[in-house]
Design a protein around this motif. Structure first.
Motif, PDB file in Angstrom:
ATOM      1  N   HIS A  39       0.832  -1.203   0.000  1.00  0.00           N
ATOM      2  CA  HIS A  39       0.000   0.000   0.000  1.00  0.00           C
ATOM      3  C   HIS A  39       0.872   1.261   0.000  1.00  0.00           C
ATOM      4  O   HIS A  39       1.671   1.462   0.928  1.00  0.00           O
ATOM      5  CB  HIS A  39      -0.872   0.056   1.263  1.00  0.00           C
ATOM      6  N   GLU A  64       0.015  -0.647  -4.552  1.00  0.00           N
ATOM      7  CA  GLU A  64      -1.451  -0.491  -4.450  1.00  0.00           C
ATOM      8  C   GLU A  64      -1.723   0.877  -3.837  1.00  0.00           C
ATOM      9  O   GLU A  64      -1.426   1.101  -2.668  1.00  0.00           O
ATOM     10  CB  GLU A  64      -2.061  -1.600  -3.583  1.00  0.00           C
ATOM     11  N   SER A  66      -3.867   4.010  -2.465  1.00  0.00           N
ATOM     12  CA  SER A  66      -5.144   4.367  -1.830  1.00  0.00           C
ATOM     13  C   SER A  66      -5.671   5.648  -2.470  1.00  0.00           C
ATOM     14  O   SER A  66      -4.963   6.654  -2.539  1.00  0.00           O
ATOM     15  CB  SER A  66      -4.944   4.619  -0.335  1.00  0.00           C
ATOM     16  N   HIS A  75      -8.964   1.292  -4.280  1.00  0.00           N
ATOM     17  CA  HIS A  75      -7.546   0.955  -4.428  1.00  0.00           C
ATOM     18  C   HIS A  75      -7.192   0.753  -5.905  1.00  0.00           C
ATOM     19  O   HIS A  75      -7.936   0.109  -6.644  1.00  0.00           O
ATOM     20  CB  HIS A  75      -7.206  -0.310  -3.633  1.00  0.00           C
TER      21      HIS A  75
END
Ligand code: AMP
Ligand code: MN
Ligand code: MN
Ligand code: MN
Length: 278
Positions: A39, A64, A66, A75
């Motif tokens: 993330h 990934e 946000s 996402h």
């Protein structure tokens, strides 16, 4: 079938294993082509690439991101980009900031419902101080005995309307897609079945995503049901989006899906890896 897994996490974000350990687990799961997609963070890439090379496994860069879109968190997975791209690195850094403040607010809410010391408790699970996430809080809440597993945590805490939920403004869809594309990568909507969008909202998301230069959508992911594989296969065809596959593995015993263990993509889709010469 080529076993391609293009979505998983290490302890550089909210996974429990180091990037090299995730690589070994992917290899053990017979993965042929692998991407680590932490993330909002690409700090695991060097270790991931090196481990994959040592294991003789094809590797592509991943992340990934946000995104806040129409007031919701979405996402976006980026694949096969140049990780030395400055705009991407700076964009991700901006996206990460604010997580610590948010975590303090989450902890205050949890304390008010009888779960004290959650900031410190979550922090013990954090590998990257820049990336304290809801998953780390979930692990601490399980430790306290308040919940038995991650599913129970995300039904009772940390989600909208429940204690421990603090809304956050992430990157815009436009920025996320443009950072990925600017670095030469492919942008993919992650686990579209998870967002609880109406047909109209999903159409708005995918239309805007395509218009911004987004190219793919996850069809087979650990976050989808079997029915959703079929539903999003149809949607990929309908929107002319490339189809992706990834476990979204986070931790042994915690993730529903192991690396490499998902079914193949349904037929008549163009995989995101169709022109990767693999
Ligand atoms: P954050 O980026 O801090 O908002 O945390 C989001 C992460 O929480 C996701 O990437 C998942 O790892 C985890 N998560 C969110 N919702 C769920 C859920 N329903 N079940 C399991 N994990 C979840
Ligand atoms: Mn996660
Ligand atoms: Mn996700
Ligand atoms: Mn994920």
């Amino acid at each position: 079938m080529l076993n391609v897994d293009l979505h998983c996490h290490s302890n550089v974000s909210d996974g429990a294993l180091a990037p090299a350990e995730v690589a070994a687990r992917a290899k053990a799961g017979s993965v042929d082509v692998w991407a680590l997609t932490d993330h909002d963070e690409i700090g695991g890439i060097a270790e991931a690439r090196e481990a994959a090379a040592a294991l003789g496994m094809r590797y592509v860069t991943g992340v990934e991101i946000s995104v806040t879109w129409a007031g919701r968190t979405i996402h976006v997975v980026g694949l096969r980009f140049d990780e030395n791209n400055r705009d991407l690195a700076e964009g991700l850094k901006r996206t990460r900031c604010g997580r610590e403040q948010r975590a303090h607010e989450m902890a205050a809410q949890l304390a008010a419902v009888g779960i004290p010391d959650a900031f410190e408790g979550a922090l013990k699970h954090v590998g990257n101080p820049d990336l304290i996430s809801r998953t780390h809080f979930a692990r601490y809440i399980i430790e306290t005995g308040a919940c038995k597993d991650v599913q129970e945590v995300f039904a009772n805490y940390l989600i909208e309307g429940k204690p421990g939920y603090v809304p956050h403004r992430w990157a815009t869809l436009r920025d996320a897609v443009s950072w990925i594309r600017g670095a030469g990568g492919i942008a993919v909507v992650a686990h579209p079945g998870r967002y609880d969008l109406s047909d109209l909202e999903l159409d708005a998301l995918l239309s805007e995503f395509k218009q911004l230069g987004g190219a793919g959508v996850e069809v087979v992911t650990g976050s989808h049901t079997v029915d959703e594989y079929a539903r999003f296969a149809r949607i990929a065809q309908q929107y002319g989006l490339l189809a992706s596959r990834g476990s979204d593995f986070h931790a042994p015993g915690e993730s529903q899906t192991e690396l490499g263990a998902l079914p193949a993509l349904p037929p008549n889709l163009t995989p995101v890896w169709h022109d990767w010469a693999v």
